[in-house]
Every structure is written in structure tokens, then in C-alpha cells.
Motif scaffolding. Structure first.
Motif: not given
Length: 377
Positions: A172-174, A201-202, A204-206, A376
Motif C-alpha cells: 500500500g505504500t506509494s 479512499g485516497t 483515507r490512504a494519503d 473508494e
């Protein structure tokens, strides 16, 4: 017939207009160069933001401040001079009052409330010619022309990926796939857009910020874009970076979402299908807010939904010289089930940005598909 000097002046006018990308909506970007009978520049200007002087008036003012008499001169303009009175007066009349003898413009104004300037000028005896470098000028004004002709914003999908098309590693790392140079270039894209759109989704992730940071080369000033989060179930948490006061933010939620925790945050409820917010409803909402251009930044599922809806006008991909072999792809399901239905693109530019390649392309034909965005990404 336009001269080579007038063509050079039009190229300059197109470059001037580009200085205000992202700052003039719902107005177009326009540049103007004034020439004397010998082809020398008397003044130049551009429309900086809605409500401020139009390009022709800005150029006339610059010429006057320089002590130049423009009577008998030529005005080279990227868009047909307007013929109506809004927050500013009609540019066609301003050119007539200044004594301009010839007007060369690139693109005819398709706005029914403003068109007719060329006819007014010609009827008053001004030598008028249209169509000079029309394709180049139209490309620079693609967002505004799309909004006028199609009543929706112009959408640019931007993504960063490895050469094997991965937007993140298997874990999941970007951060960071693309280089610092590419990330700086993305701020230019943001500065040129009226709105930047991501999915929940973005978020939450970033936890992206989405505002423009730092000076943008070639821009005198930057208007921060509207930050838009597509979040059907209103899952955004207080404290998210996108909720700070660096730029305005709009949270787009489904009609039944609970937004009680989003105090002090502007939200709008839109229809949603099984997979998320309706793309065309979203674009209509943004259009009605005066948004002419959208930068779609994330993520893969949201991009797939926009492509499936036929709602992407330009693709900008930053390809990093790296391979991952596994992990999320840059693009999710776009409703394409067979190679025969692949969305083909016309590559319009390939530029090296630091170690990366920036590829700009436009879809050759829309893909018929469902019309839902998804939260998402």
C-alpha cells in the motif's frame, strides 16, 4: 490575410492568456497584443480574473501607460472581442473608441450572450479577421469552451505510476513513486484547475492536502482550487488536511449520508448508485458553481468511474523509471471488457520531468458505460 507578424503576436497572446488559467472562471482566458502599422508592439494584456478588465482593455491601458497612441493600430486577440455588458463593458466598443483599425482574433465566441463583437467591429469599418491559430488558441481555452458548449467542466485525469503501471506497492505504500520535479509540476496542474477531485479512499490512504503550494512558474498569482472529496457515506474525519483553511473544500455525499460530524464543512448531497455518486450529477453540480475545469487526482476506482462515464477529456500520466510487479494499478474498472473496446488515446505531448516522463493524451472516442463515481479509490 493575417501576416507573419500578426501570427507571432497571436502566439504571444496565447501565452499571455495561459497566465490566468484557473483564475478566470466562469470567464475564458484571453490574451491581447496591440501592434502599430509597422508591427511594433504598443501594449499587451490578458484577462486576470472574473470581474477585472478583459484582455483588450488591459492591453489598451498598458499602451496608454507607455504613452503609445493606438489609433490606426491592430488588436490581436485569442477570442472574438465580446459584445455585451456584464461586470465590464463590451470590448468591441472599447476597441472602436480607441481607434483600432484592424482586429485579428483566433476563436469565435460561442457564448450567445457575448458573441457578435466581430460583426459590430466590421459594421463600424474595422478590418476584422478570424481564425488565426484557432486550434492553438482553442486548446488553451479548452476548459471554458467545454463549459460553454457542453455545460460541464473540462476534466483532466492525472496519475503517477511505475513503468509497469502500479500506483502503489503491494503493502500500500506509494510515497513517492514520482519525483519531486513531477510533484512540483502537479502543483502547476492544480493552479490551472478550478477544482481538484479525489475519492474518500485516497483521503483515507494519503490524507492529501490538495492545495497549491509555492510559486508556480509563469503565474503572477494563484487562485486556490476548490477541493472536492467524493465521499458517499461521509466518512471523512475532522482534522483531515483537506479541511484546513488553505483552500475551499466541498464534501460530496450521498442523499442518505449522516453528516452530523461535519460541522463547519460545506457538503452537498447528490444521487448515488450501487457504486457511488453519479458522475454526471457531480459534474453538473460543479458546473453550476462556476467550475470550468476539474483535475481528477485520485484514485484508481474514481478514475475508472469517470472514464466509464465518458467524462475524461485529457490524461496526464507521470511515469517513474521503477518497477513493482505487484500492487494497485493506476486505473480501476472502466467498464471495458475486451481489447476491442479499449479506450484509445492520442498522445499530444511527451516531456521529461526530472527522471520521469510526463505523457499527455486525449481520448479518441468515449467509452459507453455506467455513470457512477465511487467513493473508494
Amino acid at each position: 490575410m493575417a501576416t507573419a507578424t500578426e501570427a507571432d503576436a497571436m502566439r504571444r497572446a496565447i501565452a499571455l492568456a495561459a497566465r490566468a488559467l484557473g483564475s478566470t472562471s466562469p470567464n475564458p482566458v484571453v490574451g491581447c497584443v496591440l501592434l502599430d502599422a509597422d508591427g511594433r508592439i504598443l501594449g499587451e494584456g490578458w484577462h486576470r480574473r472574473a470581474g477585472e478588465p478583459h484582455a483588450e482593455v488591459d492591453a489598451l491601458r498598458a499602451a496608454a501607460e507607455a504613452g503609445h497612441d493606438v489609433r490606426g493600430g491592430t488588436a490581436v486577440v485569442t477570442l472574438e472581442p465580446c459584445n455585451h455588458t456584464g461586470r465590464t463593458g463590451p470590448c468591441a466598443q472599447a476597441l472602436l473608441d480607441a481607434g483600432i483599425a484592424r482586429v485579428v482574433y483566433a476563436v469565435a465566441d460561442p457564448n450567445p450572450t457575448a458573441t457578435g463583437g466581430a460583426d459590430t467591429l466590421a459594421a463600424a469599418g474595422v478590418d476584422t479577421e478570424g481564425g488565426l491559430l484557432a486550434d492553438e488558441a482553442a486548446a488553451g481555452n479548452a476548459a471554458w469552451l467545454t463549459s460553454v458548449l457542453h455545460r460541464r467542466p473540462f476534466v483532466v485525469w492525472k496519475y503517477a505510476a511505475t513503468l509497469d503501471g502500479r500506483s502503489a506497492a503491494a503493502d500500500g505504500t506509494s510515497r513517492w513513486i514520482s519525483s519531486a520535479d513531477s510533484r512540483a509540476d502537479v502543483h502547476r496542474l492544480r493552479a490551472e484547475a478550478d477544482a481538484v477531485v479525489v475519492g474518500s479512499g485516497t483521503l483515507r490512504a494519503d490524507d492529501p492536502h490538495l492545495a497549491v503550494r509555492g510559486p508556480v512558474p509563469g503565474r503572477d498569482a494563484v487562485t486556490q482550487p476548490l477541493r472536492v472529496v467524493v465521499d458517499t457515506r461521509a466518512t471523512v474525519k475532522p482534522g483531515a488536511r483537506v479541511l484546513d483553511d488553505a483552500a475551499p473544500t466541498l464534501i460530496v455525499v450521498g442523499e442518505d449520508a449522516d453528516t452530523g460530524h461535519l460541522t463547519g464543512v460545506e457538503t452537498v448531497r447528490l444521487p448515488a448508485g450501487p457504486t457511488g455518486i453519479d458522475v454526471h450529477a457531480l459534474l453538473t453540480e460543479l458546473y453550476e458553481r462556476g467550475v470550468c475545469s476539474v483535475l481528477l487526482e485520485g484514485g484508481s476506482t474514481l478514475a475508472g468511474a469517470f472514464l466509464a462515464a465518458g467524462a475524461v477529456d485529457r490524461v496526464v500520466g507521470y511515469l517513474a523509471p521503477a518497477l513493482l510487479g505487484a500492487g494497485p494499478s493506476a486505473l480501476g474498472d472502466a467498464g471495458i471488457g475486451t481489447i476491442a473496446h479499449a479506450l484509445r488515446l492520442d498522445v499530444t505531448d511527451v516531456t521529461r520531468i526530472g527522471p520521469d516522463l510526463r505523457i499527455t493524451a486525449t481520448p479518441l472516442a468515449p467509452v459507453p458505460a455506467p455513470v457512477s463515481a465511487t467513493e473508494e479509490s
